[in-house]
Scaffold this active site. Structure first.
Site, PDB file in Angstrom:
ATOM      1  N   LYS A 114      -0.940   4.832   4.670  1.00  0.00           N
ATOM      2  CA  LYS A 114      -1.843   3.875   5.333  1.00  0.00           C
ATOM      3  C   LYS A 114      -1.395   3.634   6.770  1.00  0.00           C
ATOM      4  CE  LYS A 114      -4.074  -0.612   4.717  1.00  0.00           C
ATOM      5  NZ  LYS A 114      -5.388  -0.055   5.050  1.00  0.00           N
ATOM      6  N   HIS A 161       0.828  -1.213   0.000  1.00  0.00           N
ATOM      7  CA  HIS A 161       0.000   0.000   0.000  1.00  0.00           C
ATOM      8  C   HIS A 161       0.862   1.262   0.000  1.00  0.00           C
ATOM      9  CE1 HIS A 161      -3.331  -2.691   0.963  1.00  0.00           C
ATOM     10  NE2 HIS A 161      -4.141  -1.698   0.624  1.00  0.00           N
TER      11      HIS A 161
HETATM   12  P1  NAD Z   1      -7.403   9.624   4.811  1.00  0.00           P
HETATM   13  O1  NAD Z   1      -6.523   9.790   6.007  1.00  0.00           O
HETATM   14  O2  NAD Z   1      -6.994  10.253   3.519  1.00  0.00           O
HETATM   15  O3  NAD Z   1      -8.880  10.135   5.147  1.00  0.00           O
HETATM   16  C1  NAD Z   1      -9.533   9.945   6.379  1.00  0.00           C
HETATM   17  C2  NAD Z   1     -10.371  11.206   6.613  1.00  0.00           C
HETATM   18  O4  NAD Z   1     -11.243  10.969   7.718  1.00  0.00           O
HETATM   19  C3  NAD Z   1      -9.519  12.444   6.983  1.00  0.00           C
HETATM   20  O5  NAD Z   1      -9.793  13.488   6.073  1.00  0.00           O
HETATM   21  C4  NAD Z   1      -9.961  12.788   8.404  1.00  0.00           C
HETATM   22  O6  NAD Z   1      -9.960  14.176   8.670  1.00  0.00           O
HETATM   23  C5  NAD Z   1     -11.382  12.211   8.412  1.00  0.00           C
HETATM   24  N1  NAD Z   1     -11.902  11.941   9.752  1.00  0.00           N
HETATM   25  C6  NAD Z   1     -11.239  11.564  10.873  1.00  0.00           C
HETATM   26  N2  NAD Z   1     -12.095  11.437  11.909  1.00  0.00           N
HETATM   27  C7  NAD Z   1     -13.328  11.726  11.429  1.00  0.00           C
HETATM   28  C8  NAD Z   1     -14.625  11.765  12.003  1.00  0.00           C
HETATM   29  N3  NAD Z   1     -14.821  11.447  13.308  1.00  0.00           N
HETATM   30  N4  NAD Z   1     -15.693  12.082  11.217  1.00  0.00           N
HETATM   31  C9  NAD Z   1     -15.520  12.418   9.917  1.00  0.00           C
HETATM   32  N5  NAD Z   1     -14.292  12.408   9.310  1.00  0.00           N
HETATM   33  C10 NAD Z   1     -13.219  12.070  10.062  1.00  0.00           C
HETATM   34  O7  NAD Z   1      -7.573   8.041   4.619  1.00  0.00           O
HETATM   35  P2  NAD Z   1      -8.024   7.260   3.295  1.00  0.00           P
HETATM   36  O8  NAD Z   1      -6.828   6.856   2.513  1.00  0.00           O
HETATM   37  O9  NAD Z   1      -9.112   8.020   2.621  1.00  0.00           O
HETATM   38  O10 NAD Z   1      -8.615   5.917   3.935  1.00  0.00           O
HETATM   39  C11 NAD Z   1      -9.699   5.945   4.822  1.00  0.00           C
HETATM   40  C12 NAD Z   1     -10.038   4.520   5.248  1.00  0.00           C
HETATM   41  O11 NAD Z   1     -10.530   3.789   4.122  1.00  0.00           O
HETATM   42  C13 NAD Z   1      -8.831   3.720   5.766  1.00  0.00           C
HETATM   43  O12 NAD Z   1      -9.253   2.909   6.847  1.00  0.00           O
HETATM   44  C14 NAD Z   1      -8.455   2.857   4.580  1.00  0.00           C
HETATM   45  O13 NAD Z   1      -7.784   1.677   4.950  1.00  0.00           O
HETATM   46  C15 NAD Z   1      -9.819   2.562   4.022  1.00  0.00           C
HETATM   47  N6  NAD Z   1      -9.874   2.111   2.631  1.00  0.00           N
HETATM   48  C16 NAD Z   1     -10.806   1.189   2.346  1.00  0.00           C
HETATM   49  C17 NAD Z   1     -10.988   0.773   1.055  1.00  0.00           C
HETATM   50  C18 NAD Z   1     -12.065  -0.220   0.769  1.00  0.00           C
HETATM   51  O14 NAD Z   1     -12.260  -0.579  -0.410  1.00  0.00           O
HETATM   52  N7  NAD Z   1     -12.797  -0.671   1.788  1.00  0.00           N
HETATM   53  C19 NAD Z   1     -10.189   1.290   0.029  1.00  0.00           C
HETATM   54  C20 NAD Z   1      -9.219   2.231   0.351  1.00  0.00           C
HETATM   55  C21 NAD Z   1      -9.073   2.665   1.665  1.00  0.00           C
END
Ligand code: NAD
Length: 261
Positions: A153, A149
């Protein structure tokens, strides 16, 4: 269907906002992200939606379904709020562990009025690769999972790698013992996941989300590799889940069912 995106300012959340906005059957009514509060959400057909700081904003906006791509720390409180306010929920956030998933099933019980779909990976190719690994498992004696990744992450191993190992372990228990008797560099053999399956996590700038399942038996190996080369790969699965979740009361783990697998 009126949709609220939680974590809307993040890498995934901002893509989800765009995908919801572009779909004629979905309407983006709230974009919650405390880190971006009050900024205008960029790139939408409506140039007026601003990020919200607080969860009550999505209720005030009339959202009936929420989608969470936040952090392992935030997602459980968000889910509690959504369930308490009668909202269906799609969860993409990974790293909440078994306790997190157990809480989701308590919040969204079978037979209740609300649905929750949680998936460690919404990319259709990744879902298929897990299925292929499960099918191959009984025919091999050794297996290892390598997930790779981007360097932003925060959880390891990936939710997909854990789920893949769980499914491989459920498909076969007949794995050869690890031959390693000495490890010069601690952790060189990776982490030991479900069913004793070794899982290796690579974090590298430039990557998005990738995984290899390596299976070996006498005289042959099989490598099942999936690459998400862009976060857009997750959007068809997220949109599918958003449209299906209201018709799936209780907790649904993975989107296999939605793909007819
Ligand atoms: P990121 O850090 O870019 O984004 C996370 C966002 O959440 C940030 O902007 C943060 O400010 C916000 N946040 C934090 N606390 C919050 C709250 N209480 N309420 C609302 N917003 C809040 O991370 P990312 O790369 O976008 O990944 C997010 C999650 O998605 C991770 O857990 C990642 O592993 C997961 N993910 C899942 C898939 C899937 O297909 N299921 C794919 C990619 C990433």
């Amino acid at each position: 269907m009126k949709v609220a995106v939680l974590g809307a300012g993040g890498r995934m959340g901002s893509m989800v906002c765009g995908a919801v906005d572009a779909d004629r059957d979905l309407e983006l009514v709230a974009a919650v992200d405390p880190a971006r509060a009050a900024d205008v959400v960029p790139g939408l057909s409506q140039a007026t939606l601003r990020y919200s700081r607080d969860l009550p904003d999505m209720v005030a906006a009339g959202a009936t379904v929420a989608v969470d791509f936040t952090t392992p720390e935030a997602v459980r409180a968000n889910a509690r709020y959504c369930a308490a306010h009668g909202m269906h929920l799609v969860v993409g956030t990974t790293g909440m562990g078994e306790a997190g998933e157990a809480e989701l099933s308590r919040l969204y019980p079978k037979g209740g009025p609300l649905g929750c779909v949680v998936a460690a990976n919404f990319a259709i190719g990744a879902v298929l690769s897990m299925r292929f690994a499960e099918m191959a498992a009984p025919w091999f004696e050794t297996v290892e999972v390598i997930e790779l990744h981007h360097d932003g992450k925060v959880d390891a191993p990936s939710g997909t790698a854990l789920r893949t190992a769980e499914r491989i372990a459920a498909a076969s228990a007949e794995w050869a013992p690890d031959p390693t008797t000495s490890e010069t560099v601690r952790g060189a053999r990776g982490g030991v996941g479900p069913g004793g399956i070794h899982v290796h996590s690579v974090r590298l700038r430039g990557l998005v989300a990738h995984q290899e399942v390596l299976l070996g038996t006498v005289g042959e190996t099989l490598t099942i590799r999936h690459d998400s080369i862009d976060r857009s790969s997750f959007m068809p699965g997220v949109v599918l889940a958003l449209k299906a979740v209201a018709g799936l009361p209780g907790l649904t783990v993975g989107i296999d069912l939605l793909l007819g697998l």
